[in-house]
Design an enzyme around this catalytic site. Structure first.
Site: not given
Ligand SMILES: Nc1ccc([C@@H]2N[C@H](CO)[C@@H](O)[C@H]2O)cc1
Ligand SMILES: [Ca+2]
Length: 313
Positions: A9, A13-14, A38, A124, A158, A164-166, A239-240
């Site tokens: 997405d 970082d993707d 994202n 990712t 996060n 975590e977001f994903n 991250h990705d």
């Molecule tokens: N605050 C924030 C929200 C989403 C992401 C995305 N989600 C994952 C990290 O949480 C990564 O895949 C990144 O692309 C990063 C930061």
């Molecule tokens: Ca991502």
């Protein structure tokens, strides 16, 4: 080489994960699929095609997938990735379009077109496409080599204090993926918060001196600013590409077996990946969590990949 499907997405970082997968000779990129996360599906899909255009990726099918989670409403991360989902650098108009096939069908077709145990899925973003693929064609669960995903965390969140977001944007999809029965390596925030792009890293990237390297530098300028302002980081955690790095060399991103389940109904904990570290992992444990990053060797992978990409015409 490791054959992978990257489900992403983009997202800053993707985009770097896609460049690492394309540039590293140990990875064969069979297909790229996109999923809402994202930003909206149309934005992340256009972003993926723009990155492919500037990196000179040809002959790889790109397919768009789910435009919303299985159950919940769409939630994007414009605060971190901007309105376009890839704010900062100027994006080239895509030189090619996504294929008509839905991402879920492309994932299934790609896995079935290769020998059992040879294709690794590397999500990712949210896990909506991966969950749908496992439901659409359950036979891929035993055929996929493993799923190496960026998402979750053992003791960190996060989107929420524990999620975590994903995972949090589609916990139902994540539960399906973690429970399907295939091997899952969770490259979570415990690991990716070590992958900070500090001044040394930025210098090494700029020194590559190519268009794609300048693009990454501009991506990281934006990503660093939002990560500082929104999450208080001195340097952005990228991250990705850590998920791709684990596929390239599991000694750079070290994972450890442990039971992991996904919370989908907790008043305070929905989206949490609950990892059980109370004792040795049970025999045959199919879930693993990445905990240790070799920071120097990780960033060497990224810089080497950018160097290998060069300056596509
Ligand atoms: N605050 C924030 C929200 C989403 C992401 C995305 N989600 C994952 C990290 O949480 C990564 O895949 C990144 O692309 C990063 C930061
Ligand atoms: Ca991502």
């Amino acid at each position: 080489t490791e054959k992978i499907v990257l489900d992403c997405d983009p997202g800053h970082d993707d985009a770097i994960a896609l460049l690492l997968a394309h540039g590293d000779p140990r990875i064969e990129l069979l297909a790229v699929t996109t999923v809402v996360g994202n930003q909206t599906l149309d934005k992340v899909t256009r972003n993926a095609l723009s990155v492919a255009t500037l990196a000179g990726i040809t002959g790889v099918p790109f397919a768009a997938g789910a435009d919303r989670p299985l159950v919940r409403e769409v939630a994007v991360a414009a605060d971190i990735h901007g309105e376009s989902g890839l704010d900062g650098p100027e994006l080239p108009a895509p030189a090619f379009a996504a294929v008509d096939t839905h991402a879920v069908d492309l994932i299934v077709e790609t896995v079935l077109a290769h020998e059992p145990g040879t294709v690794t899925l590397v999500p990712t973003g949210g896990l909506t496409n991966i969950a749908l693929a496992a439901r659409r064609a359950p036979e891929i669960v035993d055929r996929v080599k493993r799923v190496v995903l960026m998402g979750g965390g053992v003791a960190v969140g996060n989107r929420t204090p524990v999620a975590e977001f994903n995972i949090a944007i589609d916990p139902e999809a994540a539960a399906i993926v973690f429970e399907a029965g295939w091997e899952v390596v969770m490259v979570g925030l415990d690991l990716t918060h070590q992958a900070l792009a500090g001044p040394e890293v930025r210098r090494a990237i700029r020194a590559v001196g190519t268009g794609p390297a300048r693009f990454v530098d501009e991506l990281l300028d934006f990503f660093a600013a939002t990560y500082r302002d929104v999450q208080g980081f001195d340097a952005p955690p990228v991250h990705d590409p850590c998920a791709v790095a684990h596929v390239i060399d599991p000694t750079i991103v070290r994972a450890f077996p442990m039971p992991i389940v996904v919370e989908t109904a907790g008043r305070h904990t929905t989206g949490m990946t609950v990892a059980d570290r109370r004792g040795p992992a049970p025999a045959g444990c199919r879930t693993h969590a990445a905990l240790e990053l070799d920071h120097a060797r990780f960033w060497e992978l990224v810089v080497d990949a950018l160097r290998a990409i060069g300056d596509p015409a």
